[in-house]
Design a protein around this motif. Structure first.
Motif, mmCIF file in Angstrom:
data_model
loop_
_atom_site.group_PDB
_atom_site.id
_atom_site.type_symbol
_atom_site.label_atom_id
_atom_site.label_comp_id
_atom_site.label_asym_id
_atom_site.label_seq_id
_atom_site.Cartn_x
_atom_site.Cartn_y
_atom_site.Cartn_z
ATOM 1 N N ALA A 191 -41.120 99.468 -26.906
ATOM 2 C CA ALA A 191 -41.248 98.265 -27.732
ATOM 3 C C ALA A 191 -39.882 97.610 -27.918
ATOM 4 O O ALA A 191 -39.800 96.390 -28.076
ATOM 5 C CB ALA A 191 -41.868 98.620 -29.079
ATOM 6 N N ASP A 192 -38.805 98.421 -27.886
ATOM 7 C CA ASP A 192 -37.451 97.849 -27.979
ATOM 8 C C ASP A 192 -37.161 96.913 -26.817
ATOM 9 O O ASP A 192 -36.347 96.010 -26.928
ATOM 10 C CB ASP A 192 -36.395 98.956 -28.001
ATOM 11 N N HIS A 193 -37.832 97.167 -25.694
ATOM 12 C CA HIS A 193 -37.673 96.311 -24.513
ATOM 13 C C HIS A 193 -38.742 95.226 -24.460
ATOM 14 O O HIS A 193 -38.837 94.482 -23.497
ATOM 15 C CB HIS A 193 -37.759 97.150 -23.236
ATOM 16 N N GLY A 194 -39.576 95.157 -25.489
ATOM 17 C CA GLY A 194 -40.614 94.131 -25.537
ATOM 18 C C GLY A 194 -41.874 94.495 -24.793
ATOM 19 O O GLY A 194 -42.679 93.623 -24.482
ATOM 20 N N VAL A 195 -42.078 95.783 -24.470
ATOM 21 C CA VAL A 195 -43.265 96.217 -23.726
ATOM 22 C C VAL A 195 -44.072 97.181 -24.590
ATOM 23 O O VAL A 195 -43.543 98.191 -25.047
ATOM 24 C CB VAL A 195 -42.873 96.902 -22.402
ATOM 25 N N LEU A 225 -40.907 84.429 -24.038
ATOM 26 C CA LEU A 225 -42.265 84.325 -23.513
ATOM 27 C C LEU A 225 -43.109 85.500 -24.006
ATOM 28 O O LEU A 225 -42.666 86.641 -23.964
ATOM 29 C CB LEU A 225 -42.182 84.336 -21.983
ATOM 30 N N ARG A 226 -44.326 85.220 -24.466
ATOM 31 C CA ARG A 226 -45.244 86.278 -24.903
ATOM 32 C C ARG A 226 -46.389 86.379 -23.895
ATOM 33 O O ARG A 226 -47.165 85.435 -23.744
ATOM 34 C CB ARG A 226 -45.762 86.002 -26.297
ATOM 35 N N TRP A 282 -39.219 91.180 -14.306
ATOM 36 C CA TRP A 282 -38.841 89.822 -13.897
ATOM 37 C C TRP A 282 -38.398 88.964 -15.076
ATOM 38 O O TRP A 282 -37.517 88.136 -14.953
ATOM 39 C CB TRP A 282 -40.019 89.133 -13.198
ATOM 40 N N TYR A 283 -39.072 89.140 -16.193
ATOM 41 C CA TYR A 283 -38.793 88.326 -17.377
ATOM 42 C C TYR A 283 -38.276 89.243 -18.489
ATOM 43 O O TYR A 283 -38.997 89.571 -19.431
ATOM 44 C CB TYR A 283 -40.051 87.577 -17.832
ATOM 45 N N ALA A 284 -37.039 89.636 -18.370
ATOM 46 C CA ALA A 284 -36.450 90.640 -19.269
ATOM 47 C C ALA A 284 -36.496 90.232 -20.741
ATOM 48 O O ALA A 284 -36.575 91.090 -21.614
ATOM 49 C CB ALA A 284 -35.021 90.935 -18.844
ATOM 50 N N SER A 285 -36.482 88.940 -21.015
ATOM 51 C CA SER A 285 -36.503 88.505 -22.416
ATOM 52 C C SER A 285 -37.925 88.323 -22.943
ATOM 53 O O SER A 285 -38.112 87.987 -24.108
ATOM 54 C CB SER A 285 -35.718 87.200 -22.576
ATOM 55 N N ALA A 286 -38.925 88.563 -22.101
ATOM 56 C CA ALA A 286 -40.322 88.385 -22.503
ATOM 57 C C ALA A 286 -40.826 89.577 -23.296
ATOM 58 O O ALA A 286 -40.317 90.692 -23.174
ATOM 59 C CB ALA A 286 -41.198 88.184 -21.274
#
Length: 122
Positions: free
Chosen positions: A50-54, A2-3, A21-25
């Protein structure tokens, strides 16, 4: 995954919770350039990178960054971002620009009425 794009992230509460909540987002938190140091400090404090998608990016609603607007977002969120009639118009403009994407995202905005009567009327 999810983006997610958060508009007007401020201290980052909403975006950081979505990331939890959305660890893969992939969560992109946005605000005015002068707010980014505070936002980045919050991201660093909870050890999300950024490694965690944030990530945190500058996004001025008066001068939209085409790179941010043209991304294929799945979800755009914002909460209590209206402080004047001018910001209400600017928020409507950024949401319209995001909705024109070939694959329009779901846009969710929450506003608590009663903080500013003139903004509520807008």
């Amino acid at each position: 995954g999810l983006r997610i794009l958060e508009l007007g992230s401020g201290s980052g509460w909403l975006g950081l919770n979505l990331a939890a909540w959305y660890a893969s987002a992939s969560v992109t938190m946005s605000d005015l350039p002068e707010v980014l140091p505070v936002l980045q400090a919050q991201i660093d404090r909870v050890a999300l990178t950024a490694d965690h998608g944030v990530v945190a990016v500058a996004l001025d609603w008066q001068a939209l960054d085409p790179a941010v607007v043209s991304m294929q977002w799945d979800l755009v969120v914002g909460s209590d971002l209206l402080y004047s009639h001018q910001t209400a118009c600017a928020l409507a403009g950024v949401m319209a620009a995001l909705a024109r994407s070939p694959r329009a995202p779901r846009i969710v905005y929450a506003h608590v009425p009663g903080r500013n009567a003139s903004v509520d009327a807008s």
